[in-house]
Design a protein around this motif. Sequence first.
Motif, short mmCIF file in Angstrom:
data_model
loop_
_atom_site.label_atom_id
_atom_site.label_comp_id
_atom_site.label_asym_id
_atom_site.label_seq_id
_atom_site.Cartn_x
_atom_site.Cartn_y
_atom_site.Cartn_z
N LEU A 121 0.78 -1.21 0.09
CA LEU A 121 -0.07 0.00 -0.17
C LEU A 121 0.95 1.35 -0.08
O LEU A 121 0.83 2.05 -0.82
CB LEU A 121 -0.91 -0.20 1.19
CG LEU A 121 -1.75 1.06 1.31
CD1 LEU A 121 -3.04 1.30 0.11
CD2 LEU A 121 -2.67 1.10 2.89
N PHE A 474 -8.41 1.82 5.91
CA PHE A 474 -8.31 1.84 4.87
C PHE A 474 -9.25 1.11 3.90
O PHE A 474 -9.54 1.71 2.81
CB PHE A 474 -6.96 1.30 4.19
CG PHE A 474 -5.72 2.31 4.50
CD1 PHE A 474 -5.68 3.52 3.93
CD2 PHE A 474 -4.45 1.87 4.96
CE1 PHE A 474 -4.70 4.53 4.14
CE2 PHE A 474 -3.42 2.84 5.40
CZ PHE A 474 -3.47 4.15 4.87
N CYS A 493 1.77 4.91 6.90
CA CYS A 493 2.04 3.43 6.47
C CYS A 493 3.55 3.20 6.53
O CYS A 493 3.99 2.15 6.89
CB CYS A 493 1.59 3.33 5.00
SG CYS A 493 0.06 2.87 4.63
#
Length: 513
Positions: A121, A474, A493
């Motif tokens: 991600l 998310f 992240c």
Amino acid sequence: SPLPPPLPKKQLQRAESLPEKGPSQHLHSNPRPWAGCSIPPPRLQQEEGAPSSIPQQDRPSWGHKKPLTKSQSLGEAGARSWPQELNFGMADRELGLVLGSVAGLGARELGGCQAAALGRLSAGLQERLLGSERWLRRLEAELAGKGWTELRVLGREPCCQSTDAWYFRVGFTLEQRQLVLAAKVPKPCCTSLGVQSSLGAHCSIQSLISRFTEQLPGELVLPGEHSPSSSSQQPAQLPTRPVLQVLISPEVPYQTLAGFVKGSQSLHKTSPGHYERLACLLLLQVCMGLEHLRLQNLGQGDLSLENLLLVQCPCSPQSQQGQEAALGLSLPRLLISSFFKVKSKQRARCTSQEQDCTQGFAAAPSMVADELNVGVLIYQLLHVDISLENALGSRSNRLPAIPSLSIYSTGLRRLATLLLHTDPCKRVSIEQARSTLQVLLWGPRQELFAKSKKTLPLLRGWVEMKRALLLLRFAEDSAGAGGSPSLEDWLCCQYFKEVTEHTLCQVIQALYT
């Protein structure tokens, strides 16, 4: 007639061959692959003792290293490969091997899978922030050999001015896309192209995709020059324009950090919590950029509010843009753009034989200049006047007071103290400063230890829980109207895909002691 082979040998040979098959082959050929074998299945091995605990004399003669290595790889060595394969669509028979091979392995593998998912991600968000590498190389190839005639000047005056350059907005068309780029015009004696071209791509480092040397167009106005009047019937006669080097960057700055600090004093008073969180996020980007330079054995050496650029981030969530813009809280990308004073630095060991570590600013080696400058930036972002020479030259080491206006004030004050310590040996590094800012932003906060001791299992459990909750957030945002992930999401992240309980233990000890 010849006697048939003894039956036990055939059974032993088949049992010995079983560990050589893959997990799926075991389950298709025999639902109980260990049925004909005197070695207990992995679940029983864990309950009754690991294979290494079985006395050598009690093991069957055919139980040599091959099957033991295979069975161990399912539980121990295999634990390192499962996160790459573990996913929601994985068959239950494969998940059963993960959950049943070694007690607790499923939890560890799930944590590894979450960290890997955050890594993927993060990579996707980074591509949004920087642009895809393929697209940037395509743009660089199209701009090669081109100059002012192929660019459209979008503004007469600089959109931003730093200590080393002026920036103009220019347009360029590629594949029917109207692109807005920045033309960087370095000031005299401030050229750093050689160093900057070799730094590589990084979210906090200004990138360059083209360069040329030409006479400055007449419609551009440098500070100190007068713009021709639009009401004049005849064009004003401008002096002969100088031939200057021009660098093209895909990131268009709109302000320096100095301008941001100057214009945010009222915001700091009315919304101290929001503003100081924003200050932490900006300082975090500074530290990440400096870390990138450190990896190449370079030090910035001239870090200041005037040469740190702010760029509008392209992926702010639409639902938050209006609210944040109204409050002045929108987080921009921060770019280190000045490299003409960058120097190679070999980090020397600080020992009593090599140097006196108590001599203050006059003896502070150049290798810690970045730490000192980041410490000063903390005070400047919090609108507290500070003189570096006076702060480090004082034997009392009394730094200016930072008022406690939010939950971030105390941590920022502590970090500034550690960065500006008069003893170079006791200053925290840029890497430690980055970790401290991450803890201030996303935890763990001191309240976690109100009823529990600071232990590694507690910190490990906190990291695993926060990773799972972050991925859930998310997922919920993508399914709802949360908009696209933001720069702060990417920074978050980056933190949770790398942080470990050991790092947290060190940071918490320094921050909360």
